[in-house]
Design a protein around this motif. Structure first.
Motif, PDB file in Angstrom:
ATOM      1  N   MET A  21      -3.711   6.951  -7.137  1.00 32.92           N
ATOM      2  CA  MET A  21      -4.402   6.470  -5.940  1.00 32.92           C
ATOM      3  C   MET A  21      -5.549   7.413  -5.564  1.00 32.92           C
ATOM      4  O   MET A  21      -6.626   6.962  -5.171  1.00 32.92           O
ATOM      5  CB  MET A  21      -3.419   6.312  -4.783  1.00 32.92           C
TER       6      MET A  21
ATOM      7  N   LEU B 167       2.387   1.891  -3.406  1.00 28.35           N
ATOM      8  CA  LEU B 167       1.427   2.444  -4.365  1.00 28.35           C
ATOM      9  C   LEU B 167       1.232   3.942  -4.149  1.00 28.35           C
ATOM     10  O   LEU B 167       1.224   4.720  -5.105  1.00 28.35           O
ATOM     11  CB  LEU B 167       0.084   1.718  -4.243  1.00 28.35           C
ATOM     12  N   TYR B 168       1.080   4.351  -2.899  1.00 30.84           N
ATOM     13  CA  TYR B 168       0.894   5.775  -2.606  1.00 30.84           C
ATOM     14  C   TYR B 168       2.158   6.571  -2.894  1.00 30.84           C
ATOM     15  O   TYR B 168       2.084   7.728  -3.317  1.00 30.84           O
ATOM     16  CB  TYR B 168       0.459   5.975  -1.154  1.00 30.84           C
TER      17      TYR B 168
ATOM     18  N   GLU C 256       0.836  -1.199   0.000  1.00 35.25           N
ATOM     19  CA  GLU C 256       0.000   0.000   0.000  1.00 35.25           C
ATOM     20  C   GLU C 256       0.873   1.252   0.000  1.00 35.25           C
ATOM     21  O   GLU C 256       0.617   2.201  -0.735  1.00 35.25           O
ATOM     22  CB  GLU C 256      -0.921   0.019   1.224  1.00 35.25           C
TER      23      GLU C 256
END
Length: 61
Positions: free
Chosen positions: A26, A18-19, A15
């Motif tokens: 996102m 991804l950010y 996570e």
């Protein structure tokens, strides 16, 4: 119990990556999720959970 901590750490790492790598994408994904009906999100979450349990079952036997 250590497997649970490893799994949670992997979720946080993915996570976070991804950010960090695509914050704009996102934010757009979150905007799109906010527009979806709750039933669609619930169904998607249930399917993801079932796939996840199946994957763990396959790997861990």
């Amino acid at each position: 119990m250590s497997d649970l901590w490893v799994a949670l750490g992997l979720v946080l790492a993915l996570e976070g990556a991804l950010y960090a790598l695509a914050p704009g994408a996102m934010k757009q994904a979150i905007r799109q999720m906010l527009e979806l009906p709750e039933g669609v999100l619930r169904t998607g979450g249930l399917i993801a959970a079932i796939i996840g349990v199946f994957m763990v079952w396959l790997v861990r036997g």
